[in-house]
Design a protein around this motif. Structure first.
Motif, short mmCIF file in Angstrom:
data_model
loop_
_atom_site.label_atom_id
_atom_site.label_comp_id
_atom_site.label_asym_id
_atom_site.label_seq_id
_atom_site.Cartn_x
_atom_site.Cartn_y
_atom_site.Cartn_z
N LEU A 131 -12.30 26.53 11.13
CA LEU A 131 -11.85 26.14 9.79
C LEU A 131 -11.22 24.75 9.81
CD1 LEU A 131 -11.39 26.97 6.83
CD2 LEU A 131 -9.19 27.92 7.55
N MET A 132 -10.37 24.50 10.80
CA MET A 132 -9.70 23.19 10.87
C MET A 132 -10.70 22.06 11.13
SD MET A 132 -6.20 24.22 12.84
CE MET A 132 -5.43 22.62 12.70
N LEU A 133 -11.72 22.34 11.96
CA LEU A 133 -12.76 21.34 12.21
C LEU A 133 -13.57 21.08 10.94
CD1 LEU A 133 -14.01 22.47 15.73
CD2 LEU A 133 -12.87 20.30 15.19
N GLU A 134 -13.95 22.15 10.24
CA GLU A 134 -14.74 22.02 9.01
C GLU A 134 -14.00 21.25 7.94
OE1 GLU A 134 -15.80 26.01 7.89
OE2 GLU A 134 -17.37 26.15 9.42
N LEU A 135 -12.68 21.48 7.85
CA LEU A 135 -11.88 20.80 6.83
C LEU A 135 -11.42 19.41 7.26
CD1 LEU A 135 -9.76 23.83 5.58
CD2 LEU A 135 -11.74 22.78 4.46
N GLY A 136 -11.72 19.05 8.50
CA GLY A 136 -11.39 17.72 8.99
C GLY A 136 -9.93 17.53 9.35
N PHE A 137 -9.19 18.61 9.58
CA PHE A 137 -7.78 18.49 9.96
C PHE A 137 -7.60 17.96 11.37
CE2 PHE A 137 -6.82 22.16 6.87
CZ PHE A 137 -6.59 21.28 5.83
N ILE A 138 -8.61 18.19 12.22
CA ILE A 138 -8.52 17.82 13.63
C ILE A 138 -9.94 17.73 14.18
CG2 ILE A 138 -8.39 20.19 14.53
CD1 ILE A 138 -6.11 19.15 16.39
N ASP A 139 -10.10 17.01 15.29
CA ASP A 139 -11.42 16.95 15.93
C ASP A 139 -11.33 17.62 17.30
OD1 ASP A 139 -10.07 15.12 17.50
OD2 ASP A 139 -11.20 13.39 16.82
N GLU A 140 -12.46 17.72 18.00
CA GLU A 140 -12.49 18.41 19.30
C GLU A 140 -11.50 17.78 20.29
OE1 GLU A 140 -13.77 21.10 20.59
OE2 GLU A 140 -14.99 21.71 18.89
N ALA A 141 -11.42 16.45 20.31
CA ALA A 141 -10.50 15.78 21.23
C ALA A 141 -9.06 16.16 20.90
CB ALA A 141 -10.68 14.27 21.15
N GLY A 142 -8.76 16.26 19.62
CA GLY A 142 -7.42 16.67 19.19
C GLY A 142 -7.08 18.08 19.67
N PHE A 143 -8.08 18.98 19.60
CA PHE A 143 -7.86 20.34 20.09
C PHE A 143 -7.60 20.36 21.58
CE2 PHE A 143 -9.49 22.34 16.18
CZ PHE A 143 -8.56 23.37 16.09
N LYS A 144 -8.36 19.57 22.33
CA LYS A 144 -8.16 19.51 23.80
C LYS A 144 -6.75 19.04 24.12
CE LYS A 144 -12.41 20.41 25.31
NZ LYS A 144 -12.71 21.80 25.53
N ASP A 145 -6.30 17.99 23.41
CA ASP A 145 -4.94 17.48 23.62
C ASP A 145 -3.89 18.54 23.27
OD1 ASP A 145 -5.91 15.04 24.43
OD2 ASP A 145 -5.63 14.06 22.48
N MET A 146 -4.12 19.23 22.14
CA MET A 146 -3.19 20.26 21.71
C MET A 146 -3.12 21.39 22.74
SD MET A 146 -2.89 22.29 18.05
CE MET A 146 -4.63 22.45 17.90
#
Length: 165
Positions: free
Chosen positions: A95-110
């Motif tokens: 959902l967050m990726l689809e809505l543009g809240f974060i990208d894959e790199a952001g998830f990896k960092d998180m």
């Protein structure tokens, strides 16, 4: 372990078991459903309607313990299907990726940041002394003994013996 709820209970729809207390069943694997259900339930109770039973339907990916071979009552395919279709972390991530809240790199960092935080907090917790057994009944038990109903029958809990530990 591994007993189906239909075999273990007269009514496997647990949210209906409150008798005169109303209940709702919530998809416990859906963050937004849980958020909305708890918001609604809080409002319902605060309006003076009394309590409400909330059954959070969720799924366990592993057995309860080392002695629980969950493969005896469900297949790897069942587990993988639920993981693919209902996994709450993956749902929120998608959902967050689809809505543009974060990208894959952001998830990896998180994920890295969260892992570091958990490891640091775990180290602090593991360095602490164990809580004394007498704390098990602090602010709960009044008096010397009370009965505990168990599979072995009724046993009596002796607070003085526990306090000595």
């Amino acid at each position: 372990m591994g007993t189906s709820k239909k075999r273990a209970s007269y009514d496997s729809e647990f949210y209906r078991r409150g008798g005169y207390i109303p209940g709702i069943k919530v998809d416990g694997m859906d963050l937004l459903a849980v958020q909305e259900a708890t918001r609604w339930a809080k409002e319902y109770c605060l309006e003076g309607n009394g309590p409400i039973v909330m059954e959070m339907d969720s799924y366990r990916y592993m057995g309860h313990s080392m002695s629980d071979p969950d493969s005896a009552y469900r297949s790897r395919t069942d587990i993988q299907t639920v993981r693919n279709e209902r996994d709450c972390v993956q749902k929120v991530k998608k959902l967050m990726l689809e809505l543009g809240f974060i990208d894959e790199a952001g998830f990896k960092d998180m994920e890295r940041t969260i892992k570091k935080e958990i490891d640091a907090e775990l180290a602090i917790a593991e360095a602490q002394e164990n809580t004394p057994m007498k704390e098990l009944v602090t602010d709960i038990v009044v008096g010397e003994q009370y009965p505990i109903r168990s599979c072995q029958g009724t046993v009596f809990f002796d607070e003085k013996k526990l306090s000595a530990q």
